[in-house]
Motif scaffolding. Sequence first.
Motif, PDB file in Angstrom:
ATOM      1  N   GLU A 170      -5.704   0.571  -3.748  1.00 55.74           N
ATOM      2  CA  GLU A 170      -5.265   0.057  -2.451  1.00 55.74           C
ATOM      3  C   GLU A 170      -6.093  -1.148  -2.032  1.00 55.74           C
ATOM      4  O   GLU A 170      -5.553  -2.129  -1.526  1.00 55.74           O
ATOM      5  N   LEU A 171      -7.400  -1.066  -2.231  1.00 53.08           N
ATOM      6  CA  LEU A 171      -8.271  -2.169  -1.846  1.00 53.08           C
ATOM      7  C   LEU A 171      -7.910  -3.442  -2.602  1.00 53.08           C
ATOM      8  O   LEU A 171      -7.713  -4.495  -1.993  1.00 53.08           O
TER       9      LEU A 171
ATOM     10  N   ARG B 225       0.827  -1.218   0.000  1.00 54.65           N
ATOM     11  CA  ARG B 225       0.000   0.000   0.000  1.00 54.65           C
ATOM     12  C   ARG B 225       0.855   1.259   0.000  1.00 54.65           C
ATOM     13  O   ARG B 225       0.568   2.215  -0.734  1.00 54.65           O
TER      14      ARG B 225
ATOM     15  N   GLN C  22      -6.374   5.908  -6.007  1.00 55.66           N
ATOM     16  CA  GLN C  22      -5.745   5.372  -4.797  1.00 55.66           C
ATOM     17  C   GLN C  22      -6.639   4.440  -3.995  1.00 55.66           C
ATOM     18  O   GLN C  22      -6.215   3.340  -3.642  1.00 55.66           O
ATOM     19  N   HIS C  23      -7.862   4.824  -3.688  1.00 53.40           N
ATOM     20  CA  HIS C  23      -8.706   4.000  -2.817  1.00 53.40           C
ATOM     21  C   HIS C  23      -9.015   2.636  -3.429  1.00 53.40           C
ATOM     22  O   HIS C  23      -8.849   1.598  -2.778  1.00 53.40           O
TER      23      HIS C  23
ATOM     24  N   ARG D  29       0.800   3.999  -3.010  1.00 51.75           N
ATOM     25  CA  ARG D  29       0.500   5.427  -2.820  1.00 51.75           C
ATOM     26  C   ARG D  29       1.587   6.301  -3.438  1.00 51.75           C
ATOM     27  O   ARG D  29       1.289   7.303  -4.101  1.00 51.75           O
TER      28      ARG D  29
ATOM     29  N   ALA E 212     -15.138   3.447  -5.150  1.00 52.24           N
ATOM     30  CA  ALA E 212     -14.402   3.225  -3.899  1.00 52.24           C
ATOM     31  C   ALA E 212     -14.410   4.480  -3.043  1.00 52.24           C
ATOM     32  O   ALA E 212     -14.580   4.398  -1.820  1.00 52.24           O
ATOM     33  N   ALA E 213     -14.244   5.636  -3.644  1.00 46.88           N
ATOM     34  CA  ALA E 213     -14.207   6.887  -2.886  1.00 46.88           C
ATOM     35  C   ALA E 213     -15.565   7.201  -2.268  1.00 46.88           C
ATOM     36  O   ALA E 213     -15.640   7.752  -1.168  1.00 46.88           O
TER      37      ALA E 213
ATOM     38  N   ALA F   1     -12.599   3.771  -9.223  1.00 48.21           N
ATOM     39  CA  ALA F   1     -12.069   4.611  -8.160  1.00 48.21           C
ATOM     40  C   ALA F   1     -13.167   5.493  -7.577  1.00 48.21           C
ATOM     41  O   ALA F   1     -13.215   5.714  -6.364  1.00 48.21           O
TER      42      ALA F   1
ATOM     43  N   TYR G 204     -14.737  -3.538  -7.450  1.00 41.46           N
ATOM     44  CA  TYR G 204     -13.998  -2.300  -7.708  1.00 41.46           C
ATOM     45  C   TYR G 204     -13.117  -2.358  -8.950  1.00 41.46           C
ATOM     46  O   TYR G 204     -12.684  -1.330  -9.433  1.00 41.46           O
TER      47      TYR G 204
END
Length: 162
Positions: free
Chosen positions: A52-53, A32, A48-49, A36, A158-159, A155, A125
Motif C-alpha cells: 500500500e505504501l 489501495r 499489504q502495508h 487490498r 512496514a508492519a 512487509a 520498503y
Amino acid sequence: MVTVSPSECEGAPTWAYTLQLPHDPRAARIARVTLRAVLAGHGMTQLQHAAELVATELVTNAYRYSTGPATLRLRGLDRSRLRVSVWDADPHIPPPFDNKQRSVPPRPAPPEADGGRGLFLVCHYAQVWGGYPLGGDLFGPGGKLLWCEVGVSAADRAASGA
C-alpha cells in the motif's frame, strides 16, 4: 478496466492485474482498495502495508507530475513477492528510479523540506526498484514506467514501523 492473467512460472502460480486510473486525486485511494482486494484474494495479506505504501506513493506521484491518466499493475511473482508498477505520461524518471544510483537508496529529506520523503520510503520498503522510459508511437503514448518489488521482509519492516 481491470484485467487478470494467471500463468505458471517455475511451478509457482503468478498473476497480474492492471487498473486504469484517471487523472483524479482519488486515484491513490482507489489503487489501495484494489490492492487490498487483490492481496486478500491471493492470500498475500502479509504484504499489504508495504505494498500500500509503495503503490500510494507511485500513484500519487503520477497524479502530481503528469497531466493524464495512469496505469497501476500488480503482479504476483510468487507466494511472497509482489511487483507494483505505475505508468504515466511524464517521461521524466526521478532518482533513484533512473538507474544512475540504483544500488544506493536516496537520502532522507532534510527535516525542514516540504517534500522528498515519498520515494525514500518506496526504496526503503521495496527490495528492488527501477524505471524506464516508454517511447510513444502511433499505437500509444510514451511516458515512463516505475516499478518496485515488495517481499515478506519489506512487509515485515512496514508492519513493525521500521
